[in-house]
Design a protein around this motif. Structure first.
Motif, PDB file in Angstrom:
ATOM      1  N   UNK A   1       0.729  -1.178   0.128  1.00 42.89           N
ATOM      2  CA  UNK A   1      -0.078  -0.048  -0.103  1.00 42.89           C
ATOM      3  C   UNK A   1       0.827   1.264   0.142  1.00 42.89           C
ATOM      4  N   UNK A   2       1.965   1.174   0.600  1.00 42.62           N
ATOM      5  CA  UNK A   2       2.854   2.311   0.721  1.00 42.62           C
ATOM      6  C   UNK A   2       3.659   2.535  -0.661  1.00 42.62           C
ATOM      7  N   UNK A   3       4.075   1.592  -1.399  1.00 43.89           N
ATOM      8  CA  UNK A   3       4.549   1.733  -2.748  1.00 43.89           C
ATOM      9  C   UNK A   3       3.392   2.197  -3.606  1.00 43.89           C
ATOM     10  N   UNK A   4       2.250   1.741  -3.472  1.00 43.45           N
ATOM     11  CA  UNK A   4       1.058   2.242  -4.323  1.00 43.45           C
ATOM     12  C   UNK A   4       0.659   3.715  -4.151  1.00 43.45           C
ATOM     13  N   UNK A   5       0.844   4.248  -2.818  1.00 43.71           N
ATOM     14  CA  UNK A   5       0.677   5.880  -2.604  1.00 43.71           C
ATOM     15  C   UNK A   5       1.814   6.369  -3.286  1.00 43.71           C
ATOM     16  N   UNK A   6       2.913   6.055  -3.129  1.00 40.44           N
ATOM     17  CA  UNK A   6       4.031   6.684  -3.794  1.00 40.44           C
ATOM     18  C   UNK A   6       4.040   6.762  -5.301  1.00 40.44           C
ATOM     19  N   UNK A   7       3.729   5.732  -5.798  1.00 38.76           N
ATOM     20  CA  UNK A   7       3.394   5.834  -7.255  1.00 38.76           C
ATOM     21  C   UNK A   7       2.225   6.532  -7.956  1.00 38.76           C
ATOM     22  N   UNK A   8       1.246   6.510  -7.100  1.00 38.19           N
ATOM     23  CA  UNK A   8       0.000   7.368  -7.332  1.00 38.19           C
ATOM     24  C   UNK A   8       0.447   8.778  -7.236  1.00 38.19           C
ATOM     25  N   UNK A   9       1.219   9.137  -6.233  1.00 38.81           N
ATOM     26  CA  UNK A   9       1.649  10.579  -6.165  1.00 38.81           C
ATOM     27  C   UNK A   9       2.673  11.016  -7.358  1.00 38.81           C
ATOM     28  N   UNK A  10       3.457  10.235  -7.566  1.00 41.89           N
ATOM     29  CA  UNK A  10       4.265  10.319  -8.887  1.00 41.89           C
ATOM     30  C   UNK A  10       3.362  10.486 -10.259  1.00 41.89           C
ATOM     31  N   UNK A  11       2.305   9.909 -10.230  1.00 39.13           N
ATOM     32  CA  UNK A  11       1.507   9.935 -11.519  1.00 39.13           C
ATOM     33  C   UNK A  11       0.433  11.100 -11.406  1.00 39.13           C
ATOM     34  N   UNK A  12       0.456  11.877 -10.380  1.00 41.26           N
ATOM     35  CA  UNK A  12      -0.321  13.141 -10.207  1.00 41.26           C
ATOM     36  C   UNK A  12      -1.682  12.888  -9.781  1.00 41.26           C
ATOM     37  N   UNK A  13      -1.929  11.864  -9.087  1.00 38.20           N
ATOM     38  CA  UNK A  13      -3.181  11.647  -8.751  1.00 38.20           C
ATOM     39  C   UNK A  13      -3.284  12.340  -7.211  1.00 38.20           C
TER      40      UNK A  13
ATOM     41  N   UNK B   1       2.678  10.127   4.347  1.00 39.55           N
ATOM     42  CA  UNK B   1       1.623  11.128   4.210  1.00 39.55           C
ATOM     43  C   UNK B   1       2.060  12.653   4.476  1.00 39.55           C
ATOM     44  N   UNK B   2       2.946  12.892   5.410  1.00 37.92           N
ATOM     45  CA  UNK B   2       3.647  13.991   5.703  1.00 37.92           C
ATOM     46  C   UNK B   2       4.594  14.434   4.693  1.00 37.92           C
ATOM     47  N   UNK B   3       5.404  13.463   4.131  1.00 41.01           N
ATOM     48  CA  UNK B   3       6.189  13.806   3.119  1.00 41.01           C
ATOM     49  C   UNK B   3       5.782  14.252   1.829  1.00 41.01           C
ATOM     50  N   UNK B   4       4.677  13.476   1.404  1.00 42.89           N
ATOM     51  CA  UNK B   4       3.870  13.738   0.184  1.00 42.89           C
ATOM     52  C   UNK B   4       2.798  14.575   0.373  1.00 42.89           C
ATOM     53  N   UNK B   5       2.562  14.975   1.746  1.00 42.56           N
ATOM     54  CA  UNK B   5       1.355  16.123   1.686  1.00 42.56           C
ATOM     55  C   UNK B   5      -0.045  15.716   1.300  1.00 42.56           C
ATOM     56  N   UNK B   6      -0.376  14.493   1.596  1.00 37.45           N
ATOM     57  CA  UNK B   6      -1.707  13.997   1.469  1.00 37.45           C
ATOM     58  C   UNK B   6      -2.339  13.779   2.673  1.00 37.45           C
ATOM     59  N   UNK B   7      -3.694  14.085   2.552  1.00 35.41           N
ATOM     60  CA  UNK B   7      -4.663  14.110   3.748  1.00 35.41           C
ATOM     61  C   UNK B   7      -4.759  12.609   4.392  1.00 35.41           C
ATOM     62  N   UNK B   8      -4.890  12.376   5.767  1.00 38.37           N
ATOM     63  CA  UNK B   8      -4.967  11.028   6.168  1.00 38.37           C
ATOM     64  C   UNK B   8      -6.250  11.187   7.081  1.00 38.37           C
TER      65      UNK B   8
END
Length: 248
Positions: free
Chosen positions: A75-87, A111-118
């Motif tokens: 799930x962590x890798x999934x978030x990292x990739x989703x962020x890179x893909x601009x989602x 979430x703190x590094x990528x600045x996404x809500x949790x």
């Protein structure tokens, strides 16, 4: 004692009731996994198309998609990739009282590094443990079905609450493609869950659940879809783990 025969390719053996081997001693689960890997390989060229579709469906919403975070590699890798893909991803995590503090720390670092809500979804822990005790007393195959069911129900509940049509999943064929049916039981079966709870004087109310009617409502009326992003990538778990260590 009869000696167990092992598959020549994986770790499964004759303790799997339905196992069969080919002339080279390879079990049918390995063949099924290889077939699934070939099928997703063909689909990888469509990644850009699906990302574009997810963004289009989310253009009037605050978020394009949702993702449940466990703090594990997938799930962590999934978030990292989703962020890179601009989602634009809205993340959430479920607290069932057994969370490893290291996993919680992983989630916060991401979430703190990528600045996404949790959002932290906290279960009624007493009710959850009551259901666990019922499953243990029943001696059924899949005692993890309770958590898996609650997680599935909460996922659709959250997607509906935030009007999000797409749910990203860290599930993937590369690391999760072999599971004999005789070793598990479908977690979606709410009738089974209720029956076991009733047999041991436990209640299902107070926790998220999703029967077949509600599931069809979410899927066909609300149009909520699950997208397995990692299947569209050249996903390697060991490499992804190292990437997460280096970046986060």
């Amino acid at each position: 004692m009869e000696k167990l025969t092992f598959c020549t390719r994986c770790c499964l053996d004759g303790s799997v009731a339905e196992i069969k081997y080919d002339e080279n001693g390879v079990c049918q689960f390995c063949h099924q996994a290889q077939k699934a890997l070939k099928e997703i390989e063909v689909e990888k060229v469509n990644l850009d198309k699906w990302i574009k579709k997810i963004k289009e469906d989310g253009r009037h919403n605050k978020y394009d998609c949702m993702l449940g975070l466990s703090g594990g590699v997938d799930s962590s890798a999934c978030l990292s990739w989703a962020n890179r893909l601009g989602l634009r991803v809205f993340t959430w995590t479920m607290d069932n009282g057994y969370n490893d503090p290291r996993a919680d720390e992983n989630v916060l670092r991401l979430v703190e590094t990528l600045k996404v809500p949790l959002y932290r979804y906290v279960l009624d822990l007493n009710r959850f443990r009551d259901l666990q005790s019922a499953y243990l007393k029943a001696g059924v195959i899949n005692i993890e079905a309770i958590y898996d069911h609650l997680l599935m129900a909460a996922t659709y509940e959250m997607a509906d609450k935030y009007s999000t049509r797409w749910v990203l999943s860290g599930g993937n064929v590369a690391t999760e493609s072999i599971m004999p049916a005789s070793w598990s039981y479908p977690a979606r079966d709410l009738t089974n869950l209720k029956s076991i709870a009733k047999a041991y004087q436990r209640r299902v109310s107070g926790v998220p659940t999703c029967g077949i009617l509600k599931w069809n409502w979410y899927k066909w009326v609300k149009g909520i879809k699950v997208f397995y992003l990692l299947d569209y990538l050249d996903y390697n778990r060991e490499e992804s783990e190292q990437m997460l260590i280096d970046k986060y």
